[in-house]
Design an enzyme around this catalytic site. Structure first.
Site, short mmCIF file in Angstrom:
data_model
loop_
_atom_site.label_atom_id
_atom_site.label_comp_id
_atom_site.label_asym_id
_atom_site.label_seq_id
_atom_site.Cartn_x
_atom_site.Cartn_y
_atom_site.Cartn_z
N ASP A 1 -10.56 42.04 35.48
CA ASP A 1 -11.81 42.76 35.68
C ASP A 1 -12.88 42.08 34.83
OD1 ASP A 1 -11.18 43.57 33.14
OD2 ASP A 1 -10.84 45.66 33.64
N ASP B 1 -5.27 48.73 42.30
CA ASP B 1 -4.68 48.64 40.97
C ASP B 1 -4.80 50.02 40.37
OD1 ASP B 1 -6.57 48.81 38.31
OD2 ASP B 1 -7.73 48.38 40.11
#
Lengths: 375, 375
Positions: free
Chosen positions: A92, A266
């Site tokens: 991320d 996720d």
């Protein structure tokens, strides 16, 4: 080195059965990515993670930039060597954790200044620095830096934030170093406001990314609102590219999101729940700490014969949690990751067979029945 | 079902290369038994323990009688099924932990009354009950209940305690249910007093056991005193039966004890040290938390390519410990257990080759050199 690419192998309604090709291997979609926050899926060896069937893991830029530091990981050859995981890794941007974990933030158009939650040290995260860090980490899939709005944000604030995220997305695109088999994903923002989501999707498509994520969901808006946003957003994203719903979710969130055209997921749920004694089963979740498991000789889920954890009883797992033994969280994390990968395999095969709606109905009905009581 | 038996395959000085045959498989000796206190080798799956080469584990009667309870384990089919470990299991008698972990003990000829360190509940452990519990646990090797004297005990007290242990040993022998492939071991006591050790060894030989343990050592007396006791004791034990040195020890304690005729060992060191960041190597121990490992790309021991843990750097392990990630203790425990099994394999092969003394000298010299510094 192969190029980065996505192929839609088949569809079932709006759901897609796809394959992502990367520098570190291929990924069958819809896919679930276990979360390896600090370069480790908590409690699991890399080999154990691979054994659950996982083809890609997620790591958190925020945590790694603070400890051990992006430059350190870079000097050690990148995350793949560092954590001994040679398959794809998605990182991320760091933005989400900066905004949820730190105090003393100063956010403006240039980026966000914050203090480490570990030692208070001051850091600056800009779109360019986020991309640089993810490059040092050798991330297979890099995410753009964005601002994730809180649930309940009003439309004007959501619009301003989304516009900022789009400017940052363009800067990330510019800063990203193209390498064969590596990809950069944009992130759609706009909270629960359909017009903003459409505007964001269009802005990102204009910039052009290797994949498109839907961000700003799973922040407390509820499943119905989340699905409404997906109903509006996924049709506005390029069909030729993968779509990733960030931070989701419960098994039935995943099934519903796949039905709405999402390819990638996720979530910390299987790992975090595993550490606190919660196990996912076809018949819903059970809490292994519950006294009813004390002498139950059955495995967690009699229909799922997973390696290692399938060989032990609920009674043993209950004992391990009661005795605060590390092996309890280890085995339950392992079970839950197997469960999630199993779910994704079943979803993929239902799409291949054109039976996803029937699968989804049967799945929900079975979940609603609750745990099979011991006879 | 095979019978319980021990065969001396070869000797080198006083050291023996042997094979123990049990209901749950054979064990090559000299052997190291990892400690699985509460029916789990802390941080390791049973599969992972087997993969280090371990052929037998030790479990603690005291911990298991309190939680989950011997009758519970019995109803669940015994320890092998409970912890999914089908190889041999040795259980201690419970006495050592009763005497080291509990308050409010009342010890007399009948046995020892104590309160649980978990919830204060009152328990009574007698020779007969200890044997019954180990039977419920389905222990492959059962140990007699004994009293372990503290370091520094005077000779009169040591004599009285040893005499009590011998009376208990006889009661244990009487209470033990013979089953093919299962064995009962006596325990030599007598502190550091040679005459008492000889008297104890003779008393146990007269009763007759399937193996003989040396107890009451590794309680702070030091290596020299321990080796002196072994020099006196092992020649007095039947050569045809296995000899087990309880709770030992450091790698060089093990090497020296093998040279003095010991066949079996157990110790918490590899597992406990692994959890606190200490790793065993051919060049002595290292503390992975030390800052010098921060960017060290080398594995813990470049000569030992153990599965899984051999694939990661000291830098990664350092990071895991700094970040308090479960995987740090998991991987270091794995490494240490591999190290201990490797050591035992090397010892066995040195005995086979008649080169144990040379091996021991080279081993001590290499240990003394200390860690290889990074170039």
């Amino acid at each position: 080195m192969t190029g980065f690419g996505f192929e839609v192998l088949g569809t079932d309604g709006r759901a897609r059965r796809g394959r992502l090709t990367t520098a570190h291997g291929t990924i069958e979609t819809p896919v679930f990515m276990p979360v390896g926050t600090a370069a480790t899926v908590k409690g699991m060896t890399s080999e154990g993670v691979a054994r659950t069937g996982a083809e890609i893991v997620l790591a958190n830029t925020y945590h790694l930039m603070l400890r051990p530091g992006a430059e350190t990981v870079g000097r050690l050859g990148g995350l793949h060597d560092f954590m001994d995981w040679q398959k794809p890794i998605l990182t991320d941007s760091g933005g989400f954790q900066v905004m949820s974990l730190t105090d003393l933030r100063k956010l403006d158009d240039s980026g966000v200044e914050f203090r480490s939650h570990i030692d208070g040290a001051k850091f600056m995260l800009t779109p360019e620095r986020s991309i640089e860090i993810q490059n040092l980490l050798d991330s297979t899939i890099t995410m753009v830096l964005d601002e994730c709005t809180a649930n309940g944000v009003d439309e004007a604030a959501a619009a301003a934030s989304m516009a900022l995220s789009m400017r940052w997305a363009a800067r990330c695109r510019g800063a990203f170093e193209e390498r064969a088999g590596y990809g950069l994903f944009g992130i759609v923002q706009g909270s629960v406001y359909p017009d903003l989501r459409l505007e964001s999707a269009a802005a990102l498509s204009d910039i052009g990314f290797d994949g498109y994520a839907v961000g700003g969901l799973a922040v407390g808006e509820g499943q119905k609102a989340m699905f409404s946003v997906l109903d509006v957003t996924t049709p506005a994203l390029p069909a030729s590219h993968p779509r990733y719903l960030m931070g989701v979710g419960m098994p039935d969130d995943i099934v519903g999101a796949v039905q709405r055209g999402i390819d990638m997921f996720d979530c910390v749920l299987p790992t975090r729940s595993g550490r606190t004694g919660q196990a996912f089963t076809r018949r819903g979740t059970i809490n292994i700490r519950n006294a009813r498991h004390t002498e139950d000789p059955r495995p967690i889920d009699s229909e799922s014969d997973y390696p290692v954890v399938g060989g032990v009883s609920r009674a043993y797992l209950h004992h391990l949690f009661k005795a605060k033994e590390m092996l309890g969280p280890i085995l339950l994390t392992m079970h839950n990751l197997h469960y999630y990968q199993d779910l994704m395999r079943n979803i993929r095969s239902a799409i291949e067979n054109g039976t996803l709606d029937a699968f989804a109905s049967a799945f929900r009905a079975e979940q609603a029945q609750g745990d099979i009581e011991r006879l």
